[in-house]
Scaffold this motif. Sequence first.
Motif, PDB file in Angstrom:
ATOM      1  N   TRP A  49       0.843  -1.200   0.000  1.00 52.52           N
ATOM      2  CA  TRP A  49       0.000   0.000   0.000  1.00 52.52           C
ATOM      3  C   TRP A  49       0.873   1.243   0.000  1.00 52.52           C
ATOM      4  CZ3 TRP A  49      -4.850  -0.602   3.616  1.00 52.52           C
ATOM      5  CH2 TRP A  49      -5.570  -1.737   3.206  1.00 52.52           C
ATOM      6  N   HIS A  62       0.245   4.319   0.433  1.00 54.42           N
ATOM      7  CA  HIS A  62      -0.020   5.352   1.429  1.00 54.42           C
ATOM      8  C   HIS A  62       0.575   5.014   2.796  1.00 54.42           C
ATOM      9  CE1 HIS A  62      -3.552   2.686   2.076  1.00 54.42           C
ATOM     10  NE2 HIS A  62      -3.422   3.050   3.344  1.00 54.42           N
ATOM     11  N   HIS A  63       1.110   3.813   2.950  1.00 54.99           N
ATOM     12  CA  HIS A  63       1.797   3.449   4.193  1.00 54.99           C
ATOM     13  C   HIS A  63       3.246   3.922   4.209  1.00 54.99           C
ATOM     14  CE1 HIS A  63      -0.889   0.936   6.696  1.00 54.99           C
ATOM     15  NE2 HIS A  63      -1.527   0.736   5.561  1.00 54.99           N
TER      16      HIS A  63
END
Length: 122
Positions: free
Chosen positions: A105, A107-108
Amino acid sequence: QVQLVESGGGLVQAGGSLRLSCAASGRTFSSYAMGWFRQAPGKEREFVASIDWSGGSTYYADSVKGRFTISRDNAKNTVYLQMNSLKPEDTAVYYCAAGLHNTDWAHHYQYWGQGTQVTVSS
């Protein structure tokens, strides 16, 4: 704060190999999971590979599994992406990223490099 600088991109023929490097500043590099992402013209950024802080756990996108290998050297504050059997569809800007979780992911990941261009000719 972590600053990331990618290198190793370039032009290669299909079937060839490249090794990307991502050098990180700061003394906390070994605390971070590292990821490689790529973005081709007109397409969304996509996950390529990631590695946990120790190097003991890795993930790969299905499209690169068996061809690409991610690794890291915490003593050198560097993460690598060895790319073999390159295909024209691998053409993209490749970005490395640092985050607290080994995940696909985007956005991590908190910190991102500027990217390096990889072009694979047919």
